[in-house]
Structure formats: C-alpha cells, structure tokens
Design a protein around this motif. Structure first.
Motif, PDB file in Angstrom:
ATOM      1  N   GLN A 113       0.676  -1.081   0.045  1.00 20.70           N
ATOM      2  CA  GLN A 113       0.036   0.033   0.007  1.00 20.70           C
ATOM      3  C   GLN A 113       0.624   1.269  -0.006  1.00 20.70           C
ATOM      4  O   GLN A 113       0.493   2.234  -0.732  1.00 20.70           O
ATOM      5  CB  GLN A 113      -1.115  -0.010   1.475  1.00 20.70           C
ATOM      6  N   MET A 114       1.872   1.233   0.802  1.00 23.48           N
ATOM      7  CA  MET A 114       2.921   2.452   0.747  1.00 23.48           C
ATOM      8  C   MET A 114       3.662   2.855  -0.609  1.00 23.48           C
ATOM      9  O   MET A 114       3.740   3.919  -0.887  1.00 23.48           O
ATOM     10  CB  MET A 114       4.044   2.003   1.765  1.00 23.48           C
ATOM     11  N   LEU A 115       3.854   1.540  -1.446  1.00 27.34           N
ATOM     12  CA  LEU A 115       4.447   1.923  -2.833  1.00 27.34           C
ATOM     13  C   LEU A 115       3.162   2.210  -3.862  1.00 27.34           C
ATOM     14  O   LEU A 115       3.489   2.568  -4.797  1.00 27.34           O
ATOM     15  CB  LEU A 115       4.915   0.442  -3.264  1.00 27.34           C
ATOM     16  N   GLN A 116       1.887   2.407  -3.414  1.00 28.05           N
ATOM     17  CA  GLN A 116       0.977   2.748  -4.120  1.00 28.05           C
ATOM     18  C   GLN A 116       0.978   2.069  -5.484  1.00 28.05           C
ATOM     19  O   GLN A 116       0.904   2.462  -6.473  1.00 28.05           O
ATOM     20  CB  GLN A 116       1.215   4.221  -4.581  1.00 28.05           C
ATOM     21  N   TRP A 248      19.098   8.542  -1.031  1.00 22.15           N
ATOM     22  CA  TRP A 248      19.177   8.107  -2.462  1.00 22.15           C
ATOM     23  C   TRP A 248      18.070   7.212  -2.755  1.00 22.15           C
ATOM     24  O   TRP A 248      17.202   7.394  -3.584  1.00 22.15           O
ATOM     25  CB  TRP A 248      20.390   7.958  -2.933  1.00 22.15           C
ATOM     26  N   THR A 249      18.175   5.933  -2.259  1.00 18.50           N
ATOM     27  CA  THR A 249      17.495   4.745  -2.337  1.00 18.50           C
ATOM     28  C   THR A 249      16.014   5.093  -2.096  1.00 18.50           C
ATOM     29  O   THR A 249      14.823   5.005  -2.948  1.00 18.50           O
ATOM     30  CB  THR A 249      17.745   3.716  -1.813  1.00 18.50           C
ATOM     31  N   VAL A 250      15.526   5.680  -0.897  1.00 18.66           N
ATOM     32  CA  VAL A 250      14.285   6.266  -0.463  1.00 18.66           C
ATOM     33  C   VAL A 250      13.559   7.026  -1.504  1.00 18.66           C
ATOM     34  O   VAL A 250      12.349   6.811  -1.960  1.00 18.66           O
ATOM     35  CB  VAL A 250      14.181   6.426   1.123  1.00 18.66           C
ATOM     36  N   SER A 251      14.507   8.007  -1.853  1.00 18.99           N
ATOM     37  CA  SER A 251      13.978   8.989  -2.933  1.00 18.99           C
ATOM     38  C   SER A 251      13.589   8.398  -4.483  1.00 18.99           C
ATOM     39  O   SER A 251      12.582   8.820  -4.882  1.00 18.99           O
ATOM     40  CB  SER A 251      15.075  10.166  -3.123  1.00 18.99           C
ATOM     41  N   GLN A 252      14.405   7.308  -4.753  1.00 14.61           N
ATOM     42  CA  GLN A 252      14.092   6.660  -5.803  1.00 14.61           C
ATOM     43  C   GLN A 252      12.852   5.843  -5.620  1.00 14.61           C
ATOM     44  O   GLN A 252      12.002   5.807  -6.627  1.00 14.61           O
ATOM     45  CB  GLN A 252      15.339   5.703  -6.095  1.00 14.61           C
ATOM     46  N   VAL A 253      12.394   5.430  -4.377  1.00 11.47           N
ATOM     47  CA  VAL A 253      11.198   4.482  -4.289  1.00 11.47           C
ATOM     48  C   VAL A 253      10.121   5.553  -4.397  1.00 11.47           C
ATOM     49  O   VAL A 253       8.996   5.117  -4.859  1.00 11.47           O
ATOM     50  CB  VAL A 253      11.179   3.855  -2.723  1.00 11.47           C
ATOM     51  N   VAL A 254      10.195   6.701  -3.784  1.00  9.39           N
ATOM     52  CA  VAL A 254       9.277   7.882  -3.892  1.00  9.39           C
ATOM     53  C   VAL A 254       8.987   8.251  -5.332  1.00  9.39           C
ATOM     54  O   VAL A 254       7.839   8.339  -5.721  1.00  9.39           O
ATOM     55  CB  VAL A 254       9.576   8.910  -3.024  1.00  9.39           C
ATOM     56  N   ILE A 255      10.137   8.313  -6.053  1.00 10.62           N
ATOM     57  CA  ILE A 255       9.778   8.618  -7.381  1.00 10.62           C
ATOM     58  C   ILE A 255       9.326   7.655  -7.979  1.00 10.62           C
ATOM     59  O   ILE A 255       8.305   7.678  -8.961  1.00 10.62           O
ATOM     60  CB  ILE A 255      11.351   9.014  -8.086  1.00 10.62           C
ATOM     61  N   PHE A 256       9.573   6.284  -7.765  1.00  8.99           N
ATOM     62  CA  PHE A 256       8.995   5.069  -8.524  1.00  8.99           C
ATOM     63  C   PHE A 256       7.484   4.931  -8.241  1.00  8.99           C
ATOM     64  O   PHE A 256       6.724   4.820  -8.958  1.00  8.99           O
ATOM     65  CB  PHE A 256       9.606   3.832  -8.075  1.00  8.99           C
TER      66      PHE A 256
END
Length: 455
Positions: A113-116, A248-256
């Motif tokens: 759910q967090m990953l939408q 960096w990695t969490v920002s990429q997850v948010v972007i994804f």
C-alpha cells in the motif's frame, strides 16, 4: 599478506567490471524471461526491486563503513584490526537481517500500500515482496561479505560467486516460468523462489572465501569478539554513508511510487529503462567502486597525493566508457527494446527518454567516483548533507512538479534527475579540489604509524 600489489586501479577494476557486466547480461535475461509472463510482472519486479534497494541500505552502515575501515587499516599495516572489523560486521549483519526479514514477511500488505502499486498489480506484488523480502537476511549477508572481501583487494572472488549466483537464478527462472523438466509453471512465484535460492548458495561460497581472506584464518570464536572503539570507528564512517544511501534509495522509491500513479505503462517503461541504462554506466561504476577501495588504502598508508590523483584517473576512464555506452544505447535502443515488449506506447516513451540519457548518464558518472573518494577519506558527512538536501529538493520535488503537476510524466522525471546529478556533481567536485580533509587526516595517520600505535 601483501595487499599493495592488488590495489592498483585496473587490478581492482577488471574483476568488478566483468562481474557487473555479466550481472547486467543475466539481469537482462531475467527481465526478458519475466516479460514472457506479462508486462505487469515486469512492473512488479521493477517496483519491488526498487523497494528492496531501499531496505538493503539499512545494512550500508555496516557493509560500507566496514569496507572503508578495512581498506584503511590494511593500508596502515594493521591486518589484525581489519580482521576484527570484518568479523564484527558479519555478525551485526546477521542480527539486523533476522529482524528485517521477519518484519517484511509479516507486514507485506502495509508495504504494498505504501508503494501505491496499481490495483491490478497488488496481489502479485504482495506475493513477490513476501518471499524475496523474507530472504533479506541472505541478501544482506551476501552484500556485506562481498564488500569485505573486495576491501582486502580480492575482487575476483565476489566476481566468480556473483556470476554463479546469477546463472543459478536464470536456470531457476527457466524451470519455474516455462515448467521445464516436468515441473509446474509457477510464474512470478517461481521467480521469487529462484531469487532467494540462488542468493543462499552464493552466501555459502562467500562465507568460505571470507574466512580465508586474511593471513590468519577467521575462527568461529572470532564472531563472539566485539570491540567498541572499532565499532565506533565503523559507525563514524558508515552512519553518514548509510543515511546518504538511504536518502538516495528512498528518494528513488518515492519517485517510482509517483511514476506508478502515472499508470502501468509508464511504470513498465521506467522498469525497462532501468535495465537498459545499466548498460550505460555499469563499467563506469566499476571504476567508482575500485577507486573507493584504492583511495581508502592509499589514505590509510598516508600517501595523500597518490590518493588525490587516483580519483581523476578513474574519473577519466569511467566517463569515457559511459559516454561510448550511452551513445550505443541511444543508437540501438529501439532494436534492443523490441526483445522485451511490443507495446507501442511503452516503446515510444523509452526511446524519447534515451535521448535525455545522453546527458544524465555522464553526470551520474561524474558523481559516483567523486562521492566514493570523499567517503574513502572519511568526508562522509559532507557527501551525506549534499545528497539529502539536493536529492529531495531537486530530484523528488522536481519529479512532482515536472512529472505530475506539469504533466510531462517520465520526461519530467528525467529532467529533474539531470538537474539533481549536475548540482551534486558540482558540489562534490569543489570539495575534492579543496582537499580540506586530506592533509590533516593523512598527517595524523602517518603520526600513528610512526609511533607504532596499535588500535
């Protein structure tokens, strides 16, 4: 053990380069095989793996910090200290890995759910994250052991293990996707089992190499020894690196996740782009990994000027390789992409983005060895601060403004990433030129060796 002979740039680079290249080729085959299930399956693997990259940075404090400290201690001739650091790092990885694996297995639905994730991909994503995430302890242990072994100058061992691991993974994919040898066709469920199983085999082999990586064989009793000052030294180097990697990695997850809100086709296109882009910079990244080991070793030995110059040698060759690879990818991207999907909308998006990669990938290569070299000399806090501030304001904020708000979709995402890489590259370049930390720290290291001080 004489590590100096193994610490030349090209001596370190070529095994890492072969390892990354073969992993890319096998990873491409992996994506190609998963695409035979569906484009949805590719999207699931893409967003899940991005999530796992965010999870694995929890262990960057241990693996990255330990790797640099080990290289510095070996450069200073303190092999017994390096050996103690290696043993502690492995035990800590296992302890944290157990907790994280259990949490991911039990709380899978929360993360989906967090990953939408789009509704139609929800069930597949939950299944994949539950199995592969439950094996996080194995993934983390493989990462830590590989880092430690490379830090001793042995880059060939992790290379061979990685190649074998990925070949086993591809064989497992073939068996479970296509139902080979009379076994059932388990699709993405089988792919997840293949992923965890191949990593487990790699862990066993790496552990054997790890125990033989120092002059004195690592005994089982060594895993019970904890040295708080050494642990503090690892944390001092590793904590900012962990925060930087996490940022960096969490920002990429948010972007994804923001890309996921643009629709399944945009998400699949981003996943395919990740695979194609790996070809552009994987060889360059091998120079960035190698120069971190080399700079840390030279810095520990007090060879300040050589440490400073080695960065530019790695940067030159890395940029040359990345630029050539990106041009090849831009020229033949449509042909390559046709092997993965026949969706005309996805193909159109990817081809348009490949033009922006002609700017993005060289900027990435500019950043990687500079940041790694600053980390290697202990200037980890500066790299962390620059990364956190610029990534979230420019990359993440730009993705929202240009990709979603302005409706430019993936094109907006990539423009934001170009601005992010350019600003960070400029700032770390200025820091390295200033060499503010090198004289003081190298002099201190030389003083310690002169009086024969032992940690």
């Amino acid at each position: 053990m004489d590590t100096a002979k193994k610490m030349t740039l090209f001596g370190l680079v070529w095994p890492i380069m072969i390892e990354l290249f073969l992993q890319f080729m096998i990873g491409t085959a992996d994506t190609l095989m998963v695409s035979r299930i569906s484009d949805d399956a590719v999207a699931v693997v893409g967003i899940s793996n991005q999530f796992f990259q965010a999870v694995i940075v929890l262990f960057a404090l241990i693996s990255s910090g330990a790797g640099i400290v080990i290289s510095q201690k070996l450069g200073a001739g303190k092999e017994e200290v390096a050996r103690r650091v290696a043993s502690m790092a492995f035990v800590l990885t296992l302890g944290i890995g157990v907790v994280v694996s259990l949490f991911l297995f039990v709380q899978t639905e929360m993360f989906v759910q967090m990953l939408q994730v789009p509704v139609q991909l929800h069930a597949m994503t939950a299944q994949y994250i539950r199995i592969v995430g439950g094996g996080t302890i194995v993934m983390a242990a493989v990462l830590t052991l590989s880092t430690i072994i490379r830090s001793t100058g042995n880059t060939k061992g992790p290379m061979l293990v990685a190649v074998g691991m990925n070949l086993v993974h591809i064989l497992g994919n073939y068996i479970f996707i296509f139902g080979a040898f009379g076994l059932p066709k388990w699709g993405l469920f089988g792919v997840s089992l293949s992923t965890v199983g191949s990593r487990l085999l790699a862990l066993i082999v790496l552990f054997y190499i790890f125990r033989k990586s120092f002059a004195v064989f690592i005994q089982w009793r060594d895993f019970r020894i904890f040295n708080r000052p050494l642990l503090g030294e690892v944390a001092k180097v590793g904590l900012p690196m962990a925060f930087s990697s996490a940022s960096w990695t969490v920002s990429q997850v948010v972007i994804f996740s923001m890309v996921a809100t643009m629709g399944a086709e945009q998400l699949a296109a981003r996943t395919y782009l990740n695979t194609l882009e790996s070809f552009s910079f994987l060889a360059g990244w091998s120079f960035a990994m190698a120069v971190q080991i080399q700079v840390a070793h030279l810095f520990g030995a007090g060879q300040m000027e050589r440490a400073y110059r080695s960065l530019y040698k790695a940067l030159f060759w890395g940029e040359l390789v990345v630029i050539v690879n990106t041009l090849l990818l831009f020229s033949f991207g449509r042909l390559i992409l046709g092997a993965f999907t026949d969706n005309p909308h996805i193909i159109a998006v990817v081809i348009g983005i490949l033009a922006l990669d002609l700017i993005l990938q060289p900027l990435k290569m500019w950043n990687m060895p500079l940041g790694n070299s600053l980390n290697a000399v202990g200037d980890t806090q500066y790299v962390m601060k620059v990364g956190i501030i610029v990534m979230w304001i420019v990359a993440v904020g730009g993705t929202y403004l240009l990709g979603i708000k302005s409706g430019w979709l993936l094109h907006g995402v990539y423009i934001a990433m170009i601005m992010d890489e350019g600003i960070r590259g400029f700032l770390v370049q200025r820091r390295w030129i200033a060499r503010k930390r090198l004289p003081r720290e190298a002099a201190a290291a030389a003083d310690v060796r002169a009086v024969g001080l032992q940690v």
